[in-house]
Design an enzyme around this catalytic site. Structure first.
Site, mmCIF file in Angstrom:
data_model
loop_
_atom_site.group_PDB
_atom_site.id
_atom_site.type_symbol
_atom_site.label_atom_id
_atom_site.label_comp_id
_atom_site.label_asym_id
_atom_site.label_seq_id
_atom_site.Cartn_x
_atom_site.Cartn_y
_atom_site.Cartn_z
ATOM 1 N N SER A 95 -4.469 2.307 0.759
ATOM 2 C CA SER A 95 -5.514 1.986 1.724
ATOM 3 C C SER A 95 -6.843 2.579 1.296
ATOM 4 C CB SER A 95 -5.135 2.537 3.103
ATOM 5 O OG SER A 95 -6.242 2.532 3.975
ATOM 6 N N GLU A 99 0.840 -1.200 0.000
ATOM 7 C CA GLU A 99 0.000 0.000 0.000
ATOM 8 C C GLU A 99 0.876 1.252 0.000
ATOM 9 O OE1 GLU A 99 -2.757 -0.409 3.248
ATOM 10 O OE2 GLU A 99 -4.166 -1.546 2.022
#
Length: 355
Positions: A255, A228
């Site tokens: 995210s 991420e």
């Protein structure tokens, strides 16, 4: 305290339901249908969902079988059709998931979204989704908006394609500064996260708000594992100038609670020689979200010359899990799953899938 008790009770209820489903012969094959996947996509759009939803739903559908496989184009089409009605962050203005729960939660949103759903689709309760939400109510029309007063008429997600991402790239228009929905700017390229992190903390970095930060080698194989890292930080120099958003492009994820003009999942990834590997600092990149286009303003001849000069990175793993992962992991548009977990893997051409 109370939260732990609730989690234990909910877990126990899930376990009991799973056992009851066995006695009812309510198998996954009866619920993993195209109708249910279409419903999942529509609800995700209405929620202003995480870009990660694409990866998960695509992978699940490919495991379920060819009869219900979904792809990037299905998400893009749903995004154009289904309004964002959940006014919660990061797409929303001020409300959080707790507010969404007290406004009626997911059952209320599903009931309100009924015109866009197949309400007769079977669920794990043994009843249809329509039956499940029949008694649901919306208690706050500002948190769960009516269909005729959405937060956004469309645009939870958009799939961009072009010579820099022929397999597709994903953006959340609802969390972008409007000026970046159509923009051409010079690339500022980083080959690794540490390199990028060091650069953005340098107050003398040669960068403007018109630049497009590019992070590569962060995809399924390049990460490895597609970390991420997609919400690249705004360079400190620009932050001190008051800049709060800029275009960022990567083959990584981000995210679901992240925000900003981040273009993610660029595919094929740079690590395997995708076009992202050929970008140079200073190259102009055009982003056109309404037109669903992302284009590297470099001639085909120049790209061909760069490709001929590109050298693949040496293999990271010679045995074990890493070796298996590298051989079998799929690209982002195919769900970043292992190819051998697809229903049709190894089946002769034309043979039906197991469902």
């Amino acid at each position: 305290g109370l939260r732990v008790v609730l989690v234990i009770l909910m877990s126990a209820a899930c376990g009991r339901r799973a056992v009851d489903m066995v006695w009812e012969d309510l198998t996954p094959a009866r619920m993993l249908t195209r109708a249910n996947f279409d419903n999942a996509i529509a609800v995700a759009m209405a929620m202003g969902c995480s870009t990660n939803a694409i990866i998960h739903l695509v992978a699940m559908s490919r495991r379920a079988g060819a009869h219900c496989t979904v792809g990037l184009d299905d998400f893009d089409a749903a995004s154009r059709r289904v309004p964002v009605i959940a006014n919660i962050r990061p797409s929303g203005e001020k409300y959080l998931m707790e507010d969404f729960y007290y406004a009626g939660g997911l059952p209320a949103l599903i009931k309100r979204l009924a015109p866009h759903l197949k309400m007769d689709a079977l669920t794990v309760t043994g009843r249809s989704i329509g039956e499940n939400v029949a008694g649901a109510e919306v208690y706050n029309d500002d948190v769960i908006r009516p269909l005729d007063n959405p937060l956004y008429a469309e645009g939870a997600l958009a799939v961009l394609r072009g010579n820099i991402a022929p397999g597709g790239a994903v953006i959340k228009p609802s969390v972008c500064a409007p000026r970046y929905l159509q923009h051409t700017g010079p690339a500022l390229v980083f080959d690794s996260y540490p390199e990028m992190k060091k650069a953005v903390e340098d107050e003398n970095l040669d960068v403007t708000a018109d630049h497009i930060l590019v992070l590569r080698n962060a995809g399924p194989k390049g990460g490895p594992g597609m970390p991420e890292w997609g919400m690249l930080p705004i360079p400190l120099k620009l932050v001190k100038q008051g800049v709060r958003d800029m275009l960022r492009l990567s083959d990584a994820r981000m995210s679901g609670t992240s925000y900003g003009a981040c273009i993610l999942h660029a595919s094929p990834e740079a690590y395997i020689g995708g076009p992202l590997a050929l970008v140079k600092t200073g190259d102009l990149i055009t982003v056109d979200v309404p037109g669903r286009r992302i284009h590297l303003e470099v001639s085909d001849a120049e790209l061909q010359a760069r490709r001929a000069a590109w050298v693949a990175p040496p293999p990271r793993f010679e045995r074990g899990y890493g070796w298996m992962f590298s051989r079998h992991i799929l690209q982002a548009e195919d769900g970043c799953d292992f190819d051998y977990l697809e229903t049709s893997f190894g089946a002769p051409v034309g043979e039906p899938d197991i469902f």
